[in-house]
Scaffold this motif. Structure first.
Motif, short mmCIF file in Angstrom:
data_model
loop_
_atom_site.label_atom_id
_atom_site.label_comp_id
_atom_site.label_asym_id
_atom_site.label_seq_id
_atom_site.Cartn_x
_atom_site.Cartn_y
_atom_site.Cartn_z
N LEU A 1 -17.61 15.91 34.68
CA LEU A 1 -17.94 16.29 33.30
C LEU A 1 -18.09 17.80 33.27
O LEU A 1 -18.69 18.37 34.18
N VAL A 2 -17.56 18.45 32.22
CA VAL A 2 -17.82 19.88 32.12
C VAL A 2 -19.27 20.08 31.69
O VAL A 2 -19.89 19.19 31.11
N LEU A 3 -19.81 21.27 31.99
CA LEU A 3 -21.24 21.49 31.79
C LEU A 3 -21.67 21.28 30.34
O LEU A 3 -22.73 20.70 30.07
N GLU A 4 -20.86 21.76 29.38
CA GLU A 4 -21.23 21.61 27.97
C GLU A 4 -21.34 20.16 27.57
O GLU A 4 -22.16 19.80 26.73
N GLU A 5 -20.48 19.30 28.14
CA GLU A 5 -20.52 17.88 27.81
C GLU A 5 -21.87 17.28 28.16
O GLU A 5 -22.38 16.42 27.46
N ARG A 6 -22.42 17.71 29.30
CA ARG A 6 -23.66 17.12 29.81
C ARG A 6 -24.80 17.35 28.83
O ARG A 6 -25.53 16.42 28.47
N ALA A 7 -24.98 18.62 28.40
CA ALA A 7 -26.03 18.92 27.43
C ALA A 7 -25.72 18.27 26.08
O ALA A 7 -26.61 17.82 25.37
N GLU A 8 -24.43 18.21 25.73
CA GLU A 8 -24.02 17.65 24.45
C GLU A 8 -24.31 16.14 24.38
O GLU A 8 -24.66 15.62 23.32
N ILE A 9 -24.15 15.45 25.50
CA ILE A 9 -24.47 14.02 25.55
C ILE A 9 -25.96 13.83 25.19
O ILE A 9 -26.31 12.97 24.38
N ALA A 10 -26.82 14.66 25.77
CA ALA A 10 -28.26 14.57 25.49
C ALA A 10 -28.53 14.81 24.01
O ALA A 10 -29.32 14.10 23.38
N ARG A 11 -27.85 15.80 23.43
CA ARG A 11 -28.07 16.12 22.02
C ARG A 11 -27.60 14.98 21.13
O ARG A 11 -28.28 14.58 20.19
N ARG A 12 -26.40 14.44 21.43
CA ARG A 12 -25.84 13.39 20.57
C ARG A 12 -26.62 12.09 20.65
O ARG A 12 -26.67 11.33 19.69
N LEU A 13 -27.22 11.84 21.81
CA LEU A 13 -28.03 10.62 21.94
C LEU A 13 -29.42 10.81 21.34
O LEU A 13 -30.18 9.87 21.22
N GLY A 14 -29.73 12.05 20.96
CA GLY A 14 -31.05 12.35 20.43
C GLY A 14 -32.12 12.28 21.50
O GLY A 14 -33.22 11.78 21.27
N ALA A 15 -31.81 12.82 22.69
CA ALA A 15 -32.73 12.75 23.82
C ALA A 15 -34.00 13.55 23.56
O ALA A 15 -33.98 14.57 22.87
N ASP A 16 -35.11 13.09 24.13
CA ASP A 16 -36.37 13.82 24.05
C ASP A 16 -36.54 14.74 25.24
O ASP A 16 -37.36 15.66 25.21
N LEU A 17 -35.78 14.46 26.30
CA LEU A 17 -35.91 15.25 27.52
C LEU A 17 -34.61 15.13 28.33
O LEU A 17 -33.97 14.08 28.34
N PHE A 18 -34.23 16.24 28.97
CA PHE A 18 -33.00 16.28 29.76
C PHE A 18 -33.33 16.79 31.15
O PHE A 18 -33.99 17.83 31.30
N LEU A 19 -32.90 16.03 32.16
CA LEU A 19 -33.15 16.45 33.55
C LEU A 19 -31.83 16.44 34.33
O LEU A 19 -31.21 15.39 34.49
N SER A 20 -31.42 17.61 34.78
CA SER A 20 -30.21 17.71 35.60
C SER A 20 -30.65 17.74 37.07
O SER A 20 -31.61 18.42 37.42
N ILE A 21 -29.96 16.96 37.90
CA ILE A 21 -30.34 16.87 39.31
C ILE A 21 -29.24 17.46 40.21
O ILE A 21 -28.07 17.10 40.09
N HIS A 22 -29.66 18.37 41.07
CA HIS A 22 -28.72 19.04 41.98
C HIS A 22 -29.33 19.16 43.38
O HIS A 22 -30.49 18.82 43.59
N ALA A 23 -28.52 19.65 44.31
CA ALA A 23 -29.01 20.05 45.62
C ALA A 23 -28.29 21.35 45.96
O ALA A 23 -27.18 21.58 45.49
N ASP A 24 -28.94 22.19 46.72
CA ASP A 24 -28.39 23.51 46.98
C ASP A 24 -27.87 23.60 48.41
O ASP A 24 -28.08 22.70 49.23
N SER A 25 -27.19 24.70 48.71
CA SER A 25 -26.77 24.97 50.08
C SER A 25 -27.03 26.45 50.37
O SER A 25 -26.82 27.30 49.51
N ALA A 26 -27.52 26.73 51.54
CA ALA A 26 -27.74 28.13 51.94
C ALA A 26 -26.72 28.53 53.01
O ALA A 26 -26.96 29.42 53.81
N GLY A 27 -25.58 27.83 53.02
CA GLY A 27 -24.53 28.16 53.97
C GLY A 27 -24.99 27.94 55.40
O GLY A 27 -25.50 26.87 55.74
N ASP A 28 -24.87 28.97 56.23
CA ASP A 28 -25.23 28.80 57.64
C ASP A 28 -26.71 29.08 57.91
O ASP A 28 -27.17 29.01 59.04
N LYS A 29 -27.47 29.41 56.84
CA LYS A 29 -28.92 29.63 57.02
C LYS A 29 -29.62 28.28 56.96
O LYS A 29 -30.22 27.90 55.95
N ALA A 30 -29.53 27.53 58.05
CA ALA A 30 -29.99 26.13 58.08
C ALA A 30 -31.50 26.02 57.92
O ALA A 30 -32.01 24.95 57.59
#
Ligand SMILES: [Zn+2]
Length: 291
Positions: free
Chosen positions: A121-150
């Protein structure tokens, strides 16, 4: 002289042959391709603002119940950050499902996922889905990487800022926002001017509610989740730019860190995340209902 004639014939023969074929083809009604004709190759890319289906709302079918939209980051051709054993898009979906299942089991809250499978999904779609559903709260879940800095590890909570709060946050925003580019070409238009207008339109109340929610995640996650030393951050994240839906992005940890990756990929780790996050969400909704 004879030698030169032979050389000339070597070069002229193919030309003569082509000319003969061209004339013959014309006589037989076969069109020969013209020299110098240019061909355009078109690639079908998803159009910005193209229609997309809205996900199902799960839980009690009572519009008075608060609605949370959970957005597992990345998906499809976009794996997000990649660790030794796991991809960000897979972890994000697993965490989102664990949280949804927990909230539905406990009841009282409606939940929808922007994606419940491995689609992009493109990023705008994600927030737009929340708006169109009339969401009260939106939580995006990610994980990061620091490359070789383990050694870099720990979860962070992001809210929207017009200017990133630190160089690290700016780097994170650049990485997450680039999910919508193919070879550097944006799939959806979100240039800086548009961003500035959207941020301006974002009501102060939405922003302060987003910050309140982020604070609750940090409070309720204390002791249950392993946070980064600077866990409360803000960044110019496209996915958080719905002007009327309080939004936060939970960056669950670093998949470049073996301990974080193992914890996030395990059922126990996912369940601990879901428990703490569900608590933060319930306290937030209770406060909104009370105030
Ligand atoms: Zn991500």
């Amino acid at each position: 002289m004879r030698y030169r004639l032979q050389i000339a014939l070597v070069f002229l023969a193919p030309v003569a042959l082509l000319a003969a074929l061209f004339v013959l083809g014309g006589a037989l009604g076969v069109k020969a391709p013209l020299l110098g004709r240019s061909y355009v190759i078109r690639l079908a890319l998803p159009e910005a603002g193209a229609t997309f289906g809205l996900p199902a709302i799960e839980g009690p079918q009572d519009p008075a119940r608060p609605l949370l939209v959970i957005d597992p980051g990345h998906g499809g051709h976009d794996p997000g950050a990649s660790g030794a054993t796991v991809k960000e898009k897979t972890l994000a979906l697993a965490l989102a499902r664990a949280l949804r299942d927990r909230l539905l089991r406990e009841g009282g809250v409606r939940v929808a996922l922007t994606r419940d499978d491995d689609t992009f999904l493109v990023l705008e779609e994600r927030a737009e889905i929340a708006r169109r559903l009339g969401a009260d709260l939106f939580l995006s879940i990610h994980a990061d990487s620091a490359g070789d800095k383990a050694a870099v590890s720990g979860a962070s909570v992001y809210t929207l800022s017009a200017r990133a709060s630190s160089a690290t946050a700016a780097l994170f925003a650049a990485r997450e926002n680039s999910a919508d580019t193919v070879n550097g070409v944006p799939l959806a238009d979100h240039n800086e001017n548009v961003n500035a207008i959207l941020v301006e339109l974002s009501q102060r109340r939405t922003q302060s509610r987003s910050e309140e929610f982020a604070g609750l995640i940090l409070r309720e996650g204390q002791g249950a989740l392993d946070f980064h030393p600077q866990a409360n951050r803000s960044a110019a994240l496209v996915v958080l730019k719905a002007p009327d839906v309080p939004s936060a992005l939970f960056e669950a940890g670093f998949i470049s860190n073996p301990a974080d990756a193992g914890r996030l990929a395990s059922p126990q780790g996912q369940s601990r995340f879901a428990e703490a996050m569900a608590r933060a969400i319930r306290v937030y909704f209770a406060r909104q209902a009370g105030g």
